[in-house]
Design an enzyme around this catalytic site. Sequence first.
Site, mmCIF file in Angstrom:
data_model
loop_
_atom_site.group_PDB
_atom_site.id
_atom_site.type_symbol
_atom_site.label_atom_id
_atom_site.label_comp_id
_atom_site.label_asym_id
_atom_site.label_seq_id
_atom_site.Cartn_x
_atom_site.Cartn_y
_atom_site.Cartn_z
ATOM 1 N N ARG A 1 0.841 -1.207 0.000
ATOM 2 C CA ARG A 1 0.000 0.000 0.000
ATOM 3 C C ARG A 1 0.875 1.255 0.000
ATOM 4 N NH1 ARG A 1 -3.234 2.472 4.717
ATOM 5 N NH2 ARG A 1 -4.756 3.812 3.682
ATOM 6 N N HIS B 1 0.671 4.440 -2.616
ATOM 7 C CA HIS B 1 0.459 5.811 -2.170
ATOM 8 C C HIS B 1 1.636 6.712 -2.556
ATOM 9 C CE1 HIS B 1 -3.071 5.483 0.835
ATOM 10 N NE2 HIS B 1 -3.119 4.478 -0.023
ATOM 11 N N ASP B 2 2.821 6.136 -2.640
ATOM 12 C CA ASP B 2 3.962 6.922 -3.082
ATOM 13 C C ASP B 2 3.835 7.259 -4.565
ATOM 14 O OD1 ASP B 2 6.550 8.158 -2.752
ATOM 15 O OD2 ASP B 2 7.392 6.465 -3.854
ATOM 16 N N VAL C 1 1.316 9.985 -5.861
ATOM 17 C CA VAL C 1 1.537 11.381 -5.460
ATOM 18 C C VAL C 1 2.895 11.829 -5.996
ATOM 19 C CG1 VAL C 1 1.723 12.996 -3.533
ATOM 20 C CG2 VAL C 1 0.126 11.075 -3.392
ATOM 21 N N GLY D 1 4.604 10.785 -8.384
ATOM 22 C CA GLY D 1 5.457 9.732 -8.899
ATOM 23 C C GLY D 1 6.146 8.897 -7.837
ATOM 24 N N ASN E 1 -2.741 8.625 4.641
ATOM 25 C CA ASN E 1 -1.502 7.915 4.965
ATOM 26 C C ASN E 1 -1.315 7.668 6.451
ATOM 27 O OD1 ASN E 1 -0.784 7.901 2.235
ATOM 28 N ND2 ASN E 1 0.216 9.895 2.382
ATOM 29 N N PRO F 1 -6.536 7.651 -4.799
ATOM 30 C CA PRO F 1 -7.764 6.848 -4.847
ATOM 31 C C PRO F 1 -8.311 6.637 -3.435
ATOM 32 C CG PRO F 1 -6.105 5.932 -6.298
ATOM 33 C CD PRO F 1 -5.420 7.015 -5.513
ATOM 34 N N HIS G 1 -5.911 -5.980 -2.794
ATOM 35 C CA HIS G 1 -6.754 -6.127 -1.608
ATOM 36 C C HIS G 1 -7.053 -7.583 -1.275
ATOM 37 C CE1 HIS G 1 -8.395 -1.727 -1.880
ATOM 38 N NE2 HIS G 1 -7.149 -1.797 -1.435
ATOM 39 N N THR G 2 -6.404 -8.504 -1.981
ATOM 40 C CA THR G 2 -6.484 -9.905 -1.580
ATOM 41 C C THR G 2 -5.711 -10.139 -0.282
ATOM 42 O OG1 THR G 2 -6.168 -12.185 -2.321
ATOM 43 C CG2 THR G 2 -4.466 -10.615 -2.926
ATOM 44 N N ASP H 1 -10.143 -9.707 2.335
ATOM 45 C CA ASP H 1 -10.405 -10.939 1.584
ATOM 46 C C ASP H 1 -10.517 -12.105 2.560
ATOM 47 O OD1 ASP H 1 -10.590 -13.026 -0.186
ATOM 48 O OD2 ASP H 1 -8.625 -12.738 -1.110
ATOM 49 N N ASP I 1 -3.792 -14.127 -3.956
ATOM 50 C CA ASP I 1 -4.402 -14.924 -5.022
ATOM 51 C C ASP I 1 -5.570 -14.151 -5.624
ATOM 52 O OD1 ASP I 1 -6.536 -15.168 -3.206
ATOM 53 O OD2 ASP I 1 -5.833 -17.107 -2.469
#
Length: 327
Positions: free
Chosen positions: A65, A69-70, A73, A75, A94, A161, A191-192, A243, A251
Amino acid sequence: MEALSPNRKPTLLVVLLATLITMAVGQGTRLGFYRTSCPRVESIVQSAVQSAIRSNPAMAPGLLRMFFHDCFVNGCDASILLDGSSSEKTAPPNSLLRGFEVIDAAKTQLETACPGVVSCADILALAARDSVVQTGGTGWPVPLGRRDGLVSRAADTLNLPAFNDPVGVQIRKFTDKGLNTQDLVALSGAHTIGTAACALFSYRLYNYNNTNGPDPTIDPAFLPTLRNLCPNGGDGSRRVDLDPASVGRFDNSYYANLRNRRGVLESDAALWNDPTTQRFVNRFLGVRGLLGLTFNVEFGRSMIKMGNIQVKTGTQGEIRRVCSATN
């Protein structure tokens, strides 16, 4: 057609990723960037990540994550790592990031092995890949050569996002970064692994859009489970698995959750509820009649693309000696 034996599948995936990588390289990064200047860079980062995840499995989704997030913002420049009273770290999106100490540990070792050579941005890119591998996913070749950003501002995180973005907004935010709709659906598959705080989705369970009822797109059979985990007015900081079908395993079961209307975050559930993105969800699930997509291959391909967002080279950046230096 000859059936693919299990022991050949990993090799085939790596070959496919190595082929696809040529499509994304060319913005200042390349494979083998540290081949002579710091040949042990990948093994050193891998060791730090492996040790951290063994001690705390939550580090895997945390590092993944953090890289997202890096990159979103200004690049992929490790600006997320900089300290400061109004740096990106301090922004609300963050506030719950974890894994900073893992990057610092890898950097400390690299500064001993090859001082002033490896950027924090490249360490973060490698750590994200290694986090996927440590949780059962397939790795990909990571092009390197990023330099570290000089600026980190909390105000620049406003367009990250968000957990409640509708599909149209998600597509726009990804398009703005040179990523397409397939990339959006593939990268959402991260998000798995990982969890979300009740505060980020409990509004869907009780009084959704002031209806005095739940979000109607949630599977009614799944609703009691979520309500038990996140009671109305309860602890908003409690963490819930994104998940639950395969906790801690990288997966494609995430996509089955979406199809079964068991996406926890509203932004995830929206990928099934909109035909534009549902088509890609079905392709990741191998629905008959559609050209299938292999999650591990496409996730790696999209990570390579994302890892080349606004890469800084030359005088555009620096090689930090301390990743969390004050901005």
